[in-house]
Design a protein around this motif. Sequence first.
Motif, PDB file in Angstrom:
ATOM      1  N   ALA A   1       3.653  11.200   5.015  1.00  0.00           N
ATOM      2  CA  ALA A   1       4.013   9.763   5.665  1.00  0.00           C
ATOM      3  C   ALA A   1       4.085   9.956   7.105  1.00  0.00           C
ATOM      4  CB  ALA A   1       5.156   8.925   4.880  1.00  0.00           C
ATOM      5  N   LEU A   2       4.338  11.139   7.191  1.00  0.00           N
ATOM      6  CA  LEU A   2       4.564  11.736   9.126  1.00  0.00           C
ATOM      7  C   LEU A   2       3.354  11.818   9.181  1.00  0.00           C
ATOM      8  CD1 LEU A   2       8.069  14.319   8.892  1.00  0.00           C
ATOM      9  CD2 LEU A   2       7.215  11.229  10.777  1.00  0.00           C
ATOM     10  N   GLN A   3       2.660  12.299   8.383  1.00  0.00           N
ATOM     11  CA  GLN A   3       1.180  12.616   9.330  1.00  0.00           C
ATOM     12  C   GLN A   3       0.293  11.208   9.039  1.00  0.00           C
ATOM     13  OE1 GLN A   3       0.319  15.894   6.489  1.00  0.00           O
ATOM     14  NE2 GLN A   3       0.794  17.231   7.447  1.00  0.00           N
ATOM     15  N   ALA A   4       0.679  10.470   8.064  1.00  0.00           N
ATOM     16  CA  ALA A   4      -0.191   9.128   8.355  1.00  0.00           C
ATOM     17  C   ALA A   4       0.097   8.389   9.413  1.00  0.00           C
ATOM     18  CB  ALA A   4      -0.074   8.346   6.824  1.00  0.00           C
ATOM     19  N   LEU A   5       1.367   8.284   9.774  1.00  0.00           N
ATOM     20  CA  LEU A   5       1.739   7.906  11.000  1.00  0.00           C
ATOM     21  C   LEU A   5       0.869   8.563  12.698  1.00  0.00           C
ATOM     22  CD1 LEU A   5       6.055   7.887  10.689  1.00  0.00           C
ATOM     23  CD2 LEU A   5       4.046   5.931  10.649  1.00  0.00           C
ATOM     24  N   LEU A   6       0.914   9.546  12.452  1.00  0.00           N
ATOM     25  CA  LEU A   6       0.169  10.205  13.761  1.00  0.00           C
ATOM     26  C   LEU A   6      -1.084   9.530  13.413  1.00  0.00           C
ATOM     27  CD1 LEU A   6       1.877  13.744  14.028  1.00  0.00           C
ATOM     28  CD2 LEU A   6       2.248  11.500  15.723  1.00  0.00           C
ATOM     29  N   ALA A   7      -2.246  10.239  12.242  1.00  0.00           N
ATOM     30  CA  ALA A   7      -3.036   9.607  12.551  1.00  0.00           C
ATOM     31  C   ALA A   7      -3.476   8.165  12.674  1.00  0.00           C
ATOM     32  CB  ALA A   7      -3.811  10.476  10.983  1.00  0.00           C
ATOM     33  N   GLY A   8      -2.654   7.376  12.148  1.00  0.00           N
ATOM     34  CA  GLY A   8      -2.952   5.882  12.045  1.00  0.00           C
ATOM     35  C   GLY A   8      -2.328   5.188  13.254  1.00  0.00           C
ATOM     36  N   GLY A   9      -1.949   6.217  14.345  1.00  0.00           N
ATOM     37  CA  GLY A   9      -1.708   5.487  15.748  1.00  0.00           C
ATOM     38  C   GLY A   9      -0.277   4.425  15.680  1.00  0.00           C
ATOM     39  N   TRP A  10       0.621   4.806  14.347  1.00  0.00           N
ATOM     40  CA  TRP A  10       1.970   3.524  14.698  1.00  0.00           C
ATOM     41  C   TRP A  10       2.779   4.490  14.805  1.00  0.00           C
ATOM     42  CZ3 TRP A  10       1.433   0.147  10.919  1.00  0.00           C
ATOM     43  CH2 TRP A  10       0.532  -0.146   9.873  1.00  0.00           C
TER      44      TRP A  10
ATOM     45  N   GLN B   1       1.073  -1.406  -0.153  1.00  0.00           N
ATOM     46  CA  GLN B   1       0.065   0.176   0.309  1.00  0.00           C
ATOM     47  C   GLN B   1       0.817   1.225   0.058  1.00  0.00           C
ATOM     48  OE1 GLN B   1      -1.918  -0.910   3.926  1.00  0.00           O
ATOM     49  NE2 GLN B   1      -1.353   0.955   4.610  1.00  0.00           N
ATOM     50  N   ASP B   2       0.318   2.580  -0.010  1.00  0.00           N
ATOM     51  CA  ASP B   2       0.527   4.316  -0.353  1.00  0.00           C
ATOM     52  C   ASP B   2       1.151   3.631   1.534  1.00  0.00           C
ATOM     53  OD1 ASP B   2       1.410   6.645  -0.566  1.00  0.00           O
ATOM     54  OD2 ASP B   2      -0.016   7.024  -1.943  1.00  0.00           O
ATOM     55  N   ALA B   3       2.308   3.731   1.623  1.00  0.00           N
ATOM     56  CA  ALA B   3       3.000   4.995   2.674  1.00  0.00           C
ATOM     57  C   ALA B   3       2.568   6.086   3.422  1.00  0.00           C
ATOM     58  CB  ALA B   3       4.456   4.618   2.993  1.00  0.00           C
ATOM     59  N   THR B   4       2.177   7.038   2.430  1.00  0.00           N
ATOM     60  CA  THR B   4       1.203   8.143   3.002  1.00  0.00           C
ATOM     61  C   THR B   4      -0.342   7.983   2.886  1.00  0.00           C
ATOM     62  OG1 THR B   4       0.159   8.308   0.393  1.00  0.00           O
ATOM     63  CG2 THR B   4       2.963   9.254   1.224  1.00  0.00           C
ATOM     64  N   LYS B   5      -0.862   6.638   3.123  1.00  0.00           N
ATOM     65  CA  LYS B   5      -1.962   6.308   3.681  1.00  0.00           C
ATOM     66  C   LYS B   5      -2.657   4.888   4.271  1.00  0.00           C
ATOM     67  CE  LYS B   5      -3.377   8.698  -1.089  1.00  0.00           C
ATOM     68  NZ  LYS B   5      -3.634   8.657  -2.295  1.00  0.00           N
TER      69      LYS B   5
END
Length: 186
Positions: free
Chosen positions: A132-141, A103-107
Motif C-alpha cells: 500500500a505504501l508503494q502504491a501511494l508513492l507510485a500513484g502520486g497520492w 478497489q484494492d488499496a495496494t493497487k
Amino acid sequence: MRIVAGRHRGARLEAPPGESTRPTSDRARQALFDTLTGGRFDIDLNGAVVLDLFAGTGALGLEALSRGAARAIFVEKDRAAHAVLSRNIAHLKAGDCTLVLAQDATKLGRAREPAALVLMDPPYRQGLVGPALQALLAGGWLVPDALIVIEQAKDEALDLPTGFALLDDRRYGAARFLFLRQAAPE
C-alpha cells in the motif's frame, strides 16, 4: 461506535457484522487525533485532503472530516464494508466532500487528488502495509510532507519499504499507530 469530536461529535457509525472489519475503537481514535492535532505533530486538518485506506466503516476519515478536513477519499474493496461506509457517509450528510473508491488499496493507480494525511488500517498480519505504501508513492497520492498513520497489531512487525521514514510508534491497547513521512531524497 461514534464520532469522537468536531461538528459530528456523538454521531453513531454503523459497523458491518462479523469479523471481516475491525473498526478502530473510539478511545484509540481519540488518542490518535489528539496526537495528530494537538500533540507531537500539531497538524491543521482545516482544508486538508485525507485518504482513508482500508477504510472499513470510514471511522478514521469521517473523524477527520468532523474535525475540519475539506475532503476525504475512502478506499475499500470489501463489499459489505463498502455498503456500511456509504451508509455512514449518508448518515453524516458528507457525500459532497467524499469520494469512495471500491478497489484494492495496494493497487491505487494514479491519484485523483493527493492527500496531506493518509490513515491506513489494513487487516492485521496480512503483509499489506508495504504494498500500500508503494502504491501511494507510485500513484502520486502524497502532497509534499504528507503524514501517514498506520494502525496495526501491537506485536506485528513493520517491514518499511524504501522511501519512508518512521517518525513515531505509539501503542493503544491491542493497537499500534505508526507515524511516517516520505523520506527526503538522498
